[in-house]
Design a protein around this motif. Sequence first.
Motif, mmCIF file in Angstrom:
data_model
loop_
_atom_site.group_PDB
_atom_site.id
_atom_site.type_symbol
_atom_site.label_atom_id
_atom_site.label_comp_id
_atom_site.label_asym_id
_atom_site.label_seq_id
_atom_site.Cartn_x
_atom_site.Cartn_y
_atom_site.Cartn_z
ATOM 1 N N UNK A 284 0.798 -1.226 0.000
ATOM 2 C CA UNK A 284 0.000 0.000 0.000
ATOM 3 C C UNK A 284 0.833 1.280 0.000
ATOM 4 N N UNK A 285 2.153 1.158 0.166
ATOM 5 C CA UNK A 285 3.108 2.266 0.090
ATOM 6 C C UNK A 285 3.000 3.276 1.227
ATOM 7 N N UNK A 286 1.861 3.425 1.831
ATOM 8 C CA UNK A 286 1.689 4.403 2.900
ATOM 9 C C UNK A 286 1.714 3.706 4.257
ATOM 10 N N UNK A 287 2.694 4.028 5.119
ATOM 11 C CA UNK A 287 2.827 3.335 6.409
ATOM 12 C C UNK A 287 1.592 3.437 7.285
ATOM 13 N N UNK A 288 0.953 4.599 7.291
ATOM 14 C CA UNK A 288 -0.211 4.789 8.153
ATOM 15 C C UNK A 288 -1.389 3.942 7.679
ATOM 16 N N UNK A 289 -1.582 3.875 6.358
ATOM 17 C CA UNK A 289 -2.660 3.051 5.802
ATOM 18 C C UNK A 289 -2.384 1.570 6.074
ATOM 19 N N UNK A 290 -1.121 1.157 5.885
ATOM 20 C CA UNK A 290 -0.754 -0.235 6.147
ATOM 21 C C UNK A 290 -1.017 -0.600 7.600
ATOM 22 N N UNK A 291 -0.716 0.307 8.513
ATOM 23 C CA UNK A 291 -0.958 0.054 9.930
ATOM 24 C C UNK A 291 -2.452 -0.043 10.216
ATOM 25 N N UNK A 292 -3.239 0.823 9.564
ATOM 26 C CA UNK A 292 -4.688 0.790 9.747
ATOM 27 C C UNK A 292 -5.291 -0.515 9.252
ATOM 28 N N UNK A 293 -4.825 -0.990 8.096
ATOM 29 C CA UNK A 293 -5.329 -2.245 7.545
ATOM 30 C C UNK A 293 -4.946 -3.416 8.445
ATOM 31 N N UNK A 294 -3.707 -3.394 8.942
ATOM 32 C CA UNK A 294 -3.274 -4.438 9.860
ATOM 33 C C UNK A 294 -4.169 -4.460 11.093
ATOM 34 N N UNK A 295 -4.435 -3.285 11.641
ATOM 35 C CA UNK A 295 -5.208 -3.178 12.870
ATOM 36 C C UNK A 295 -6.657 -3.634 12.656
ATOM 37 N N UNK A 371 -2.120 12.798 4.126
ATOM 38 C CA UNK A 371 -2.485 13.169 2.757
ATOM 39 C C UNK A 371 -2.451 11.928 1.865
ATOM 40 N N UNK A 372 -3.495 11.732 1.067
ATOM 41 C CA UNK A 372 -3.501 10.640 0.097
ATOM 42 C C UNK A 372 -2.538 10.973 -1.033
ATOM 43 N N UNK A 373 -1.834 9.969 -1.513
ATOM 44 C CA UNK A 373 -0.847 10.196 -2.562
ATOM 45 C C UNK A 373 -1.490 10.767 -3.825
ATOM 46 N N UNK A 374 -2.745 10.364 -4.090
ATOM 47 C CA UNK A 374 -3.441 10.854 -5.288
ATOM 48 C C UNK A 374 -3.731 12.349 -5.217
ATOM 49 N N UNK A 375 -3.684 12.919 -4.017
ATOM 50 C CA UNK A 375 -4.000 14.338 -3.855
ATOM 51 C C UNK A 375 -2.769 15.232 -3.954
ATOM 52 N N UNK A 376 -1.597 14.639 -4.167
ATOM 53 C CA UNK A 376 -0.366 15.423 -4.236
ATOM 54 C C UNK A 376 -0.102 15.927 -5.641
ATOM 55 N N UNK A 377 0.527 17.095 -5.724
ATOM 56 C CA UNK A 377 0.966 17.606 -7.023
ATOM 57 C C UNK A 377 2.190 16.809 -7.473
ATOM 58 N N UNK A 378 2.463 16.854 -8.780
ATOM 59 C CA UNK A 378 3.647 16.163 -9.301
ATOM 60 C C UNK A 378 4.916 16.699 -8.644
ATOM 61 N N UNK A 379 4.941 18.005 -8.415
ATOM 62 C CA UNK A 379 6.113 18.618 -7.800
ATOM 63 C C UNK A 379 6.340 18.127 -6.387
ATOM 64 N N UNK A 380 5.261 18.037 -5.609
ATOM 65 C CA UNK A 380 5.383 17.556 -4.223
ATOM 66 C C UNK A 380 5.787 16.084 -4.200
ATOM 67 N N UNK A 381 5.242 15.287 -5.116
ATOM 68 C CA UNK A 381 5.598 13.874 -5.177
ATOM 69 C C UNK A 381 7.084 13.696 -5.467
ATOM 70 N N UNK A 382 7.601 14.548 -6.368
ATOM 71 C CA UNK A 382 9.016 14.462 -6.721
ATOM 72 C C UNK A 382 9.893 14.924 -5.570
ATOM 73 N N UNK A 383 9.545 16.043 -4.940
ATOM 74 C CA UNK A 383 10.351 16.589 -3.849
ATOM 75 C C UNK A 383 10.391 15.633 -2.659
ATOM 76 N N UNK A 384 9.254 15.043 -2.338
ATOM 77 C CA UNK A 384 9.169 14.170 -1.167
ATOM 78 C C UNK A 384 9.499 12.713 -1.492
ATOM 79 N N UNK A 385 9.754 12.421 -2.768
ATOM 80 C CA UNK A 385 10.119 11.064 -3.205
ATOM 81 C C UNK A 385 9.145 10.029 -2.645
ATOM 82 N N UNK A 386 7.870 10.267 -2.910
ATOM 83 C CA UNK A 386 6.832 9.439 -2.286
ATOM 84 C C UNK A 386 6.823 8.002 -2.800
ATOM 85 N N UNK A 387 7.419 7.755 -3.965
ATOM 86 C CA UNK A 387 7.403 6.399 -4.508
ATOM 87 C C UNK A 387 8.628 5.579 -4.105
#
Length: 399
Positions: A284-295, A371-387
């Motif tokens: 799921x790439x997002x630690x918080x979402x993965x933790x929620x699903x586990x829980x 923040x959901x990854x789909x809601x990020x701008x391309x610039x923010x995704x690149x700067x924060x290296x979300x992938x």
Amino acid sequence: MAKVELTQIPLSQMVIGLTVKLPLSWTSHPFFRSKVKIEQQIQIEMIKGLDVSFVYVVDGHDLLPKIDVPVEIEQPEEVVNQDIDYRPLAKKSIRVSQQRFLKSVNDIRTGFGKIVSDPEGAYREAATLVEDLVEHLYESETPHLTLVSSGETDVSVTQHGISVAVISMMIGHTLSLPKKDVRDVALGSLFHDIGKLKVPDVIRRKRGELSDHESNFLKMHPNFGHEMLKRTGLFPDAMLDIVLHHHEFIDGSGYPHHLTEANILLTTQIVSLANDYEILLHQYQTPQIALGILFKTHSSKHSDNLISVLVKILGIYPPGTIVRLTDDSIAKVMMTTADVKQPHVWSCNVSGAEPSFRFLINEDVQVKEVVKLDDLSDGAMKTLQVNSPISFYFNNFNH
């Protein structure tokens, strides 16, 4: 010429202005050298967080001559009251964690390569690495997790093993397990997926859904790994149990033997939980979402107590989580802190500009929401290296 014997003082006598020498190797603390000139109160707090009860005085305050009561040197008001910028120390501690993670990955990769041709060499490599991990874990009474990465697009078996080991050892540390058990957890975590090396790459790296035949073959990896390691006659039984049963769950739904809680060692349960979370994290790439699903959906597979400990360790916003701050900046959580809403972050504005490392405890800013990854701008995704793949390592910066 006779060697001058340095004055030894308890940590309670450290004051700003002294130059002290730590009774530790340079790899066992976050400073650049073992000789530290104390210029800020945070340096004193960091030294108090190390696994030492004294330091040597090298210079300053006339080497603090021995007296019957601790010396308290009054500090100028401006030093006491000024705002201290902790960012350089926090950044350095994250950098040290990153370096240690990469070294650990290289060390266990070497061990993997020797397991058939030189099993004794492989065991020595692994045992040495385990001691390094244990040393790093116990550098602080309250270790935290920090975000680390290999820089590669896929997480290898060895990188996954290090990250699972770190989470598992943090759980063991929180439960106050004996160091022997923590070592078994570490060693089992490092090798838990070694059996996957006997699974063809076409199956192991397949992106789509596996066929029944492929899935059944992949599920043989605990057996492959157990057979490979047991044949050496070198590894402890508790570690071998982890390798064989790290996919067992307390409700009997795991494999290969469908064990239930009473028949699964606690050390194996810990690694099973850490491994399950890591699998969800990479899915799921997002630690918080993965933790929620586990829980929510995997709670029957693990004991409530262990899940509670994992939640405590990861925090509400685990490292790697993308968040919005109360000043509307977008940020990636880099390291957990005692104050869960004020972690150390790498931030930028909504467009990805103005990147900076921020120590939120120094600011009147908190995490507002995930923040959901789909809601990020391309610039923010690149700067924060979300992938970038997410892995974890210990961090002993505790302010």
